[in-house]
Design a protein around this motif. Structure first.
Motif, PDB file in Angstrom:
ATOM      1  N   THR A   1       0.830  -1.213   0.000  1.00 11.75           N
ATOM      2  CA  THR A   1       0.000   0.000   0.000  1.00 11.75           C
ATOM      3  C   THR A   1       0.860   1.257   0.000  1.00 11.75           C
ATOM      4  N   ALA A   2       1.917   1.252   0.804  1.00 12.16           N
ATOM      5  CA  ALA A   2       2.799   2.413   0.868  1.00 12.16           C
ATOM      6  C   ALA A   2       3.482   2.650  -0.473  1.00 12.16           C
ATOM      7  N   GLY A   3       3.884   1.562  -1.167  1.00  8.56           N
ATOM      8  CA  GLY A   3       4.535   1.709  -2.465  1.00  8.56           C
ATOM      9  C   GLY A   3       3.590   2.294  -3.516  1.00  8.56           C
ATOM     10  N   VAL A   4       2.337   1.806  -3.520  1.00  7.62           N
ATOM     11  CA  VAL A   4       1.362   2.336  -4.481  1.00  7.62           C
ATOM     12  C   VAL A   4       1.062   3.798  -4.207  1.00  7.62           C
ATOM     13  N   MET A   5       0.898   4.135  -2.941  1.00  4.94           N
ATOM     14  CA  MET A   5       0.620   5.527  -2.585  1.00  4.94           C
ATOM     15  C   MET A   5       1.777   6.439  -2.971  1.00  4.94           C
ATOM     16  N   ASP A   6       3.002   5.971  -2.727  1.00  4.62           N
ATOM     17  CA  ASP A   6       4.165   6.783  -3.072  1.00  4.62           C
ATOM     18  C   ASP A   6       4.280   6.952  -4.590  1.00  4.62           C
ATOM     19  N   TYR A   7       3.921   5.921  -5.335  1.00  2.00           N
ATOM     20  CA  TYR A   7       3.964   5.968  -6.800  1.00  2.00           C
ATOM     21  C   TYR A   7       2.985   7.020  -7.331  1.00  2.00           C
ATOM     22  N   TYR A   8       1.742   6.957  -6.858  1.00  5.29           N
ATOM     23  CA  TYR A   8       0.744   7.930  -7.325  1.00  5.29           C
ATOM     24  C   TYR A   8       1.034   9.349  -6.805  1.00  5.29           C
ATOM     25  N   ALA A   9       1.618   9.442  -5.605  1.00  3.81           N
ATOM     26  CA  ALA A   9       1.971  10.763  -5.075  1.00  3.81           C
ATOM     27  C   ALA A   9       3.003  11.438  -5.959  1.00  3.81           C
ATOM     28  N   PHE A  10       3.967  10.654  -6.476  1.00  6.31           N
ATOM     29  CA  PHE A  10       4.993  11.223  -7.350  1.00  6.31           C
ATOM     30  C   PHE A  10       4.366  11.864  -8.590  1.00  6.31           C
ATOM     31  N   PHE A  11       3.484  11.141  -9.276  1.00  9.74           N
ATOM     32  CA  PHE A  11       2.866  11.689 -10.487  1.00  9.74           C
ATOM     33  C   PHE A  11       1.873  12.816 -10.171  1.00  9.74           C
ATOM     34  N   THR A  12       1.288  12.767  -8.983  1.00 10.42           N
ATOM     35  CA  THR A  12       0.410  13.876  -8.582  1.00 10.42           C
ATOM     36  C   THR A  12       1.204  15.161  -8.411  1.00 10.42           C
ATOM     37  N   PHE A  13       2.367  15.065  -7.771  1.00 12.85           N
ATOM     38  CA  PHE A  13       3.209  16.250  -7.600  1.00 12.85           C
ATOM     39  C   PHE A  13       3.734  16.759  -8.945  1.00 12.85           C
ATOM     40  N   VAL A  14       4.043  15.841  -9.866  1.00 14.48           N
ATOM     41  CA  VAL A  14       4.471  16.277 -11.195  1.00 14.48           C
ATOM     42  C   VAL A  14       3.360  17.067 -11.882  1.00 14.48           C
ATOM     43  N   GLY A  15       2.130  16.556 -11.791  1.00 16.02           N
ATOM     44  CA  GLY A  15       0.993  17.261 -12.398  1.00 16.02           C
ATOM     45  C   GLY A  15       0.756  18.626 -11.760  1.00 16.02           C
ATOM     46  N   VAL A  16       0.843  18.677 -10.426  1.00 15.56           N
ATOM     47  CA  VAL A  16       0.644  19.961  -9.729  1.00 15.56           C
ATOM     48  C   VAL A  16       1.726  20.956 -10.122  1.00 15.56           C
ATOM     49  N   TYR A  17       2.969  20.493 -10.231  1.00 16.74           N
ATOM     50  CA  TYR A  17       4.079  21.374 -10.589  1.00 16.74           C
ATOM     51  C   TYR A  17       3.880  21.953 -11.990  1.00 16.74           C
ATOM     52  N   LEU A  18       3.584  21.097 -12.949  1.00 21.78           N
ATOM     53  CA  LEU A  18       3.401  21.565 -14.327  1.00 21.78           C
ATOM     54  C   LEU A  18       2.195  22.487 -14.453  1.00 21.78           C
ATOM     55  N   PHE A  19       1.106  22.134 -13.770  1.00 21.61           N
ATOM     56  CA  PHE A  19      -0.093  22.969 -13.824  1.00 21.61           C
ATOM     57  C   PHE A  19       0.186  24.350 -13.229  1.00 21.61           C
ATOM     58  N   GLY A  20       0.900  24.384 -12.105  1.00 19.88           N
ATOM     59  CA  GLY A  20       1.208  25.664 -11.483  1.00 19.88           C
ATOM     60  C   GLY A  20       2.096  26.534 -12.354  1.00 19.88           C
ATOM     61  N   GLN A  21       3.125  25.931 -12.980  1.00 27.62           N
ATOM     62  CA  GLN A  21       4.017  26.705 -13.841  1.00 27.62           C
ATOM     63  C   GLN A  21       3.279  27.268 -15.050  1.00 27.62           C
ATOM     64  N   LEU A  22       2.477  26.443 -15.701  1.00 26.34           N
ATOM     65  CA  LEU A  22       1.753  26.897 -16.892  1.00 26.34           C
ATOM     66  C   LEU A  22       0.716  27.962 -16.534  1.00 26.34           C
ATOM     67  N   THR A  23       0.017  27.778 -15.413  1.00 32.77           N
ATOM     68  CA  THR A  23      -0.988  28.759 -14.995  1.00 32.77           C
ATOM     69  C   THR A  23      -0.353  30.117 -14.718  1.00 32.77           C
ATOM     70  N   PHE A  24       0.784  30.109 -14.040  1.00 32.83           N
ATOM     71  CA  PHE A  24       1.474  31.366 -13.729  1.00 32.83           C
ATOM     72  C   PHE A  24       1.922  32.066 -15.013  1.00 32.83           C
ATOM     73  N   ILE A  25       2.509  31.310 -15.938  1.00 28.97           N
ATOM     74  CA  ILE A  25       2.991  31.908 -17.187  1.00 28.97           C
ATOM     75  C   ILE A  25       1.839  32.482 -17.990  1.00 28.97           C
ATOM     76  N   LEU A  26       0.733  31.752 -18.102  1.00 30.93           N
ATOM     77  CA  LEU A  26      -0.404  32.238 -18.888  1.00 30.93           C
ATOM     78  C   LEU A  26      -1.044  33.465 -18.243  1.00 30.93           C
ATOM     79  N   PHE A  27      -1.198  33.442 -16.918  1.00 27.75           N
ATOM     80  CA  PHE A  27      -1.842  34.556 -16.235  1.00 27.75           C
ATOM     81  C   PHE A  27      -1.003  35.827 -16.345  1.00 27.75           C
ATOM     82  N   VAL A  28       0.288  35.710 -16.013  1.00 26.00           N
ATOM     83  CA  VAL A  28       1.165  36.877 -16.062  1.00 26.00           C
ATOM     84  C   VAL A  28       1.331  37.371 -17.496  1.00 26.00           C
ATOM     85  N   GLY A  29       1.511  36.432 -18.430  1.00 24.10           N
ATOM     86  CA  GLY A  29       1.688  36.826 -19.822  1.00 24.10           C
ATOM     87  C   GLY A  29       0.474  37.525 -20.399  1.00 24.10           C
ATOM     88  N   THR A  30      -0.727  37.022 -20.080  1.00 19.80           N
ATOM     89  CA  THR A  30      -1.945  37.646 -20.594  1.00 19.80           C
ATOM     90  C   THR A  30      -2.120  39.056 -20.054  1.00 19.80           C
TER      91      THR A  30
END
Length: 394
Positions: free
Chosen positions: A319-348
């Motif tokens: 269970t810990a391994g599965v949770m850690d696996y999905y947590a990794f990809f969740t953080f990747v998604g949050v990181y990319l979403f945050g970077q793109l949102t900031f660039i689009l908002f500031v740029g616009t």
């Protein structure tokens, strides 16, 4: 007229006329200086036409909210008492003075002032006052968009006379302008090629008389080049934040090692926060750079929190391994979403402000082209618009 044994001498009924007794012909002393004008003309509200030229702008200080400038100020007003005069030397103290002042200067200004007469074809005489002014000027900077900000650089001109006696307007025979070729801070700022004037009323703080003073504000506009902050701060912060993913390569059974790496990244981010704070004054609000750094620190905080929480599930390795696996990809998604949102908002938002300034510049250029050639500012090479692009390369 004799009243109570005393002679009552008729005086000028106009409050703004200080001439005293009138003559038998009904003219006061101020009118007798010019045979064609009466005191009613002298007491008429004066219109002061202003023009300003920013000869040189330098040392735009974001922290102190000030800049240095060398400006040329012209003021023109009607003087009926000097109509058809042939005087070579004129005692200017005997005539009207608008008493113009610069309101937003810092310290002592270096000024050179001289006056000359201009006579129209109909014999009407105007006084042209010219000033060469050097000094430092205060400008309250709007830094919410820092470092993607566009700032106004203004000169506040006021008159000590009340608005019932004096009206400040922009000279309509020519235009105020800024010399973009002599702009000193070209490595850090870009300067738009226009100057706009705005009429205002300012409170009179130095007089017991409760009236406002007429004022005229001339503004030019500068845009910050974001290359330094993009390459040296924001890009480095993005790289440091992305290193949080490397902590997942450490075995989750060694949380102390994961947390040690995560805390090191957080402390590095705190150091960059202090570096960024030295580039702006102490503000009660957050700039774009502050928000970006705080969001990156929050992301690292969540990664640290996860490395501490996942240890609670070590009893169930699967269970810990599965949770850690999905947590990794969740953080990747949050990181990319945050970077793109900031660039689009500031740029616009930056592009919208850029379009507004470009429209003002186009209207200014049309106004210049509609004037006679002799009244236009000196022709300059058209600047390329690289300074307007939202890119780290400027």
């Amino acid at each position: 007229m004799v009243k109570n044994g005393q002679v009552d001498i008729p005086r000028c009924p106009h409050h703004s006329c200080r001439s005293g007794p009138v003559s038998a012909t009904g003219l006061c002393s101020c009118s007798r200086r010019a045979s064609t004008s009466r005191c009613g003309d002298i007491s008429k509200k004066r219109q002061i036409s202003l023009k300003i030229v920013f000869l040189k702008i330098s040392n735009i200080d974001t922290i102190k909210e000030e800049y240095s400038a060398d400006i040329f100020l012209s003021a023109r007003w009607r003087e009926p008492a000097l109509d058809s005069t042939n005087k070579v030397k004129i005692n200017w103290e005997s005539y009207f003075d608008p008493k113009l002042n610069i309101q937003n200067n810092i310290g002592e200004l270096k000024q050179t002032t001289w006056r000359e007469l201009q006579t129209e074809a109909g014999g009407e005489t105007y006084v042209m006052e010219r000033r060469r002014i050097k000094g430092k000027f205060f400008e309250k900077l709007e830094l919410q968009d820092f470092p993607f900000d566009i700032q106004d650089l203004s000169i506040h001109i006021t008159s000590e006379s009340p608005p019932t006696d004096v009206e400040l307007v922009e000279l309509n025979s020519t235009v105020s302008h800024v010399n973009v070729d002599s702009f000193v801070d070209q490595q850090e700022w870009g300067l738009y090629d226009f100057v706009v004037g705005e009429k205002r009323l300012t409170p009179n703080e130095y007089s017991s008389v409760k009236y406002k003073r007429p004022a005229m504000v001339f503004r030019c506009c500068a845009v910050r080049r974001v290359g330094y902050f993009t390459w040296n701060i924001m890009l480095v912060i993005a790289m440091i934040s992305s290193l949080a993913f490397a902590t997942f390569s450490v075995d989750r059974k060694l949380p102390q090692n994961r947390l040690q790496l995560s805390f090191t990244l957080v402390l590095t981010m705190v150091t960059f926060k202090f570096v960024a704070s030295q580039s702006v004054p102490k503000l009660s609000y957050l700039t774009y750079l502050d928000r970006y750094i705080l969001l990156s620190m929050s992301f690292l905080f969540l990664v640290c929190l996860w490395h501490a929480v996942v240890t609670l599930y070590n009893a169930d390795a699967v269970t810990a391994g599965v949770m850690d696996y999905y947590a990794f990809f969740t953080f990747v998604g949050v990181y990319l979403f945050g970077q793109l949102t900031f660039i689009l908002f500031v740029g616009t938002k930056f592009l919208i402000k850029k379009k507004q300034k470009e429209r003002i510049e186009e209207e200014y250029q049309k106004k210049v082209e509609s004037m006679p050639v002799e009244n236009r500012p000196q022709q300059r090479k058209r600047r390329r618009k690289h300074l307007m692009k939202i890119t780290p390369f400027i």
